[in-house]
Design a protein around this motif. Structure first.
Motif, PDB file in Angstrom:
ATOM      1  N   ASP A 173      -5.157  10.367  -2.874  1.00  0.00           N
ATOM      2  CA  ASP A 173      -4.130   9.345  -3.082  1.00  0.00           C
ATOM      3  C   ASP A 173      -4.720   8.027  -3.587  1.00  0.00           C
ATOM      4  O   ASP A 173      -4.100   6.975  -3.455  1.00  0.00           O
ATOM      5  CB  ASP A 173      -3.335   9.114  -1.790  1.00  0.00           C
ATOM      6  CG  ASP A 173      -4.208   8.483  -0.713  1.00  0.00           C
ATOM      7  OD1 ASP A 173      -5.460   8.563  -0.833  1.00  0.00           O
ATOM      8  OD2 ASP A 173      -3.663   7.908   0.243  1.00  0.00           O
ATOM      9  N   VAL A 174      -5.924   8.105  -4.166  1.00  0.00           N
ATOM     10  CA  VAL A 174      -6.517   6.874  -4.709  1.00  0.00           C
ATOM     11  C   VAL A 174      -5.880   6.564  -6.061  1.00  0.00           C
ATOM     12  O   VAL A 174      -5.841   7.408  -6.949  1.00  0.00           O
ATOM     13  CB  VAL A 174      -8.057   7.019  -4.847  1.00  0.00           C
ATOM     14  CG1 VAL A 174      -8.639   5.855  -5.654  1.00  0.00           C
ATOM     15  CG2 VAL A 174      -8.702   7.081  -3.467  1.00  0.00           C
ATOM     16  N   ALA A 175      -5.355   5.356  -6.206  1.00  0.00           N
ATOM     17  CA  ALA A 175      -4.707   4.956  -7.467  1.00  0.00           C
ATOM     18  C   ALA A 175      -5.735   4.405  -8.446  1.00  0.00           C
ATOM     19  O   ALA A 175      -5.724   4.745  -9.626  1.00  0.00           O
ATOM     20  CB  ALA A 175      -3.630   3.911  -7.182  1.00  0.00           C
ATOM     21  N   VAL A 176      -6.598   3.546  -7.966  1.00  0.00           N
ATOM     22  CA  VAL A 176      -7.622   2.922  -8.818  1.00  0.00           C
ATOM     23  C   VAL A 176      -8.911   2.804  -8.023  1.00  0.00           C
ATOM     24  O   VAL A 176      -8.881   2.420  -6.849  1.00  0.00           O
ATOM     25  CB  VAL A 176      -7.224   1.480  -9.235  1.00  0.00           C
ATOM     26  CG1 VAL A 176      -8.217   0.921 -10.238  1.00  0.00           C
ATOM     27  CG2 VAL A 176      -5.836   1.438  -9.815  1.00  0.00           C
ATOM     28  N   ALA A 195      -4.413  -2.599  -6.420  1.00  0.00           N
ATOM     29  CA  ALA A 195      -4.693  -1.803  -7.624  1.00  0.00           C
ATOM     30  C   ALA A 195      -4.733  -2.718  -8.858  1.00  0.00           C
ATOM     31  O   ALA A 195      -5.645  -2.633  -9.682  1.00  0.00           O
ATOM     32  CB  ALA A 195      -3.624  -0.718  -7.794  1.00  0.00           C
ATOM     33  N   ASP A 196      -3.757  -3.626  -8.953  1.00  0.00           N
ATOM     34  CA  ASP A 196      -3.723  -4.552 -10.091  1.00  0.00           C
ATOM     35  C   ASP A 196      -4.946  -5.467 -10.078  1.00  0.00           C
ATOM     36  O   ASP A 196      -5.525  -5.771 -11.123  1.00  0.00           O
ATOM     37  CB  ASP A 196      -2.454  -5.421 -10.053  1.00  0.00           C
ATOM     38  CG  ASP A 196      -1.200  -4.593 -10.370  1.00  0.00           C
ATOM     39  OD1 ASP A 196      -1.359  -3.440 -10.836  1.00  0.00           O
ATOM     40  OD2 ASP A 196      -0.083  -5.099 -10.135  1.00  0.00           O
ATOM     41  N   ALA A 197      -5.321  -5.909  -8.879  1.00  0.00           N
ATOM     42  CA  ALA A 197      -6.481  -6.810  -8.774  1.00  0.00           C
ATOM     43  C   ALA A 197      -7.738  -6.108  -9.287  1.00  0.00           C
ATOM     44  O   ALA A 197      -8.530  -6.702 -10.030  1.00  0.00           O
ATOM     45  CB  ALA A 197      -6.666  -7.263  -7.327  1.00  0.00           C
ATOM     46  N   ILE A 198      -7.919  -4.843  -8.922  1.00  0.00           N
ATOM     47  CA  ILE A 198      -9.122  -4.122  -9.374  1.00  0.00           C
ATOM     48  C   ILE A 198      -9.092  -3.966 -10.896  1.00  0.00           C
ATOM     49  O   ILE A 198     -10.078  -4.237 -11.584  1.00  0.00           O
ATOM     50  CB  ILE A 198      -9.239  -2.743  -8.674  1.00  0.00           C
ATOM     51  CG1 ILE A 198      -9.433  -2.943  -7.160  1.00  0.00           C
ATOM     52  CG2 ILE A 198     -10.395  -1.931  -9.258  1.00  0.00           C
ATOM     53  CD1 ILE A 198      -9.371  -1.667  -6.334  1.00  0.00           C
ATOM     54  N   GLY A 219       0.696   3.110  -4.001  1.00  0.00           N
ATOM     55  CA  GLY A 219       1.653   2.264  -3.288  1.00  0.00           C
ATOM     56  C   GLY A 219       1.122   0.867  -3.041  1.00  0.00           C
ATOM     57  O   GLY A 219       1.882  -0.042  -2.711  1.00  0.00           O
ATOM     58  N   ASP A 220      -0.188   0.692  -3.177  1.00  0.00           N
ATOM     59  CA  ASP A 220      -0.798  -0.619  -2.939  1.00  0.00           C
ATOM     60  C   ASP A 220      -1.010  -1.302  -4.290  1.00  0.00           C
ATOM     61  O   ASP A 220      -2.131  -1.416  -4.791  1.00  0.00           O
ATOM     62  CB  ASP A 220      -2.127  -0.428  -2.194  1.00  0.00           C
ATOM     63  CG  ASP A 220      -2.836  -1.751  -1.927  1.00  0.00           C
ATOM     64  OD1 ASP A 220      -2.259  -2.825  -2.197  1.00  0.00           O
ATOM     65  OD2 ASP A 220      -3.996  -1.694  -1.442  1.00  0.00           O
TER      66      ASP A 220
END
Ligand SMILES: Cc1cc2nc3c(=O)[nH]c(=O)nc-3n(C[C@H](O)[C@H](O)[C@H](O)COP(=O)(O)OP(=O)(O)OC[C@H]3O[C@@H](n4cnc5c(N)ncnc54)[C@H](O)[C@@H]3O)c2cc1C
Length: 367
Positions: free
Chosen positions: A128-131, A92-95, A87-88
């Protein structure tokens, strides 16, 4: 150069004085510190150190500083993990975007599968970790211990280390202190947020603000965790004293009037965020607040601001981990012996009267 002064006995001033003293130029070096060595932000820092920077010069400086901490034997190796939860998307994109850039600069950094992370660190909740990403070349340093080691080394090298010596400037290279007024060939002000009022006395205006960051150390936890920044929950930690050093947050403040104690609301929310991110149930052992410095573009202000007068400040919460290389470079510039790389941090890129909002250093998505 025959006489140089450094104002500020924090990590940056100490590193610069070290380079000045060991330059072989036989310069007489005086270091002035208002209170005691590491009594400013350095003594309040977590001491997290890594080279995981997406910009090439930052990455080089991070790596050089890690080498210096290792050589001194003060670095405890410990991977650094940073992550964003489902959801963040912005973090996530920045990482995802930053990791390949770090790798392109030769940094030992990888995206890591959250399940693999949980296997390695069972106390970390990753459902719930996306990246997530991991910097393998990282570690932590006790900032006070490090500062004491460097200060001792300076004294042995003949540097005149004066504590309880608050200074002001009578001219760009004339220092007024309780021990009198003295003229130098070159002066470096590395006094954290105080750098701004000190150089203002000689007509130099710096684009610099102070913000307050809070920290706590938990009771011992028997935890095996990497140093971690949970970008979604906006909390970081590193192992310390058998527990965790936990920090977050940024609130712009007047550097003359700020609360050195942590707020109750910070203690509650920081512990809660650690509970969400781990299987642990931490309690607070001790806590405090400290100041960080900010600039309009999040890069430091490093270099000459008037004839013979240089500054080094504006670290956005990353000043300790970069201090050995940054101190070294600003001192080299003062000695007329530099490779030009610090031109990127030239304070003259700002007029000094810019209006800007503070973006604290851990933020990933506003580079
Ligand atoms: C809670 C917290 C956690 C942090 N964690 C990290 C981390 O994990 N990693 C990291 O890289 N950074 C971290 N930081 C940031 C780091 O502490 C700073 O960036 C770094 O210590 C800056 O070093 P410095 O030498 O520039 O400043 P300081 O350590 O503040 O040193 C400046 C010195 O100048 C002295 N001084 C001021 N005015 C005068 C005067 N008039 N005359 C003489 N002396 C004067 C002060 O007493 C002070 O000792 C953290 C900061 C905080 C608050």
């Amino acid at each position: 150069m025959t006489r140089a002064a450094v104002v500020g006995g924090g990590a940056v001033g100490l590193a610069a004085a070290h380079r000045l003293a060991k330059s072989g130029a036989d310069a007489e070096v005086v270091l002035y510190e208002r209170e005691g060595i590491a009594s400013g932000s350095t003594g309040r820092a977590a001491g997290i150190c890594y080279d995981a920077f997406a910009e090439d010069l930052d990455a080089e400086i991070g790596a050089e500083s890690l080498r210096r901490f290792r050589e001194l034997g003060v670095l405890t190796e410990c991977p650094y993990v940073w992550l964003a939860r489902e959801g963040d998307d912005a973090n996530a994109d920045a990482i995802r975007e930053q990791v390949p850039r770090m790798q392109a600069h030769g940094r030992n950094v990888d995206l890591v599968d959250p399940e693999a992370l949980a296997e390695r660190y069972p106390q970390l909740r990753t459902d719930d970790v996306a990246v997530a990403a991991i910097a393998h070349e990282a570690g932590h340093v006790d900032p006070e211990e490090y500062a004491a080691v460097v200060a001792d080394d300076l004294r042995s090298a003949g540097v005149d280390v004066r504590t309880d010596a608050p200074v002001s400037l009578d001219g760009p290279t004339t220092v007024d202190s309780p021990t009198g007024t003295e003229a130098f060939d070159a002066v470096l002000v590395a006094a954290g947020p105080e750098t701004k009022p000190i150089v203002a006395d000689v007509g130099v205006s710096l684009a610099l603000k102070a913000y307050r960051a809070q920290a706590l150390v938990t009771e011992p936890l028997h935890a095996t965790l990497p140093m971690t920044y949970d970008a979604t929950q906006h909390v970081y930690w590193r192992p310390r004293d058998g527990g965790l050093f936990v920090g977050d947050g940024a609130h712009p403040v007047d550097p003359n009037e700020w609360d050195r104690d942590a707020d109750d609301s910070f203690l509650e929310s920081a512990l809660e965020r650690v509970r969400v991110a781990t299987t642990l149930a931490p309690d607070v052992n001790r806590s405090w607040a400290g100041l960080c410095t900010a600039t309009p573009d999040r890069d430091p202000l490093l270099g000459e601001v008037a004839d013979g007068l240089s500054v080094a400040t504006g670290w956005h919460g990353h000043g300790f981990m970069r201090s050995p290389a940054m101190g070294e470079r600003v001192a080299a510039q003062m000695l007329g012996d530099n490779d030009g790389s610090v031109a990127h941090y030239d304070p003259g890129r700002f007029d000094g009267d810019e209006e800007f909002d503070v973006i604290e250093g851990m933020a990933l998505d506003e580079e």
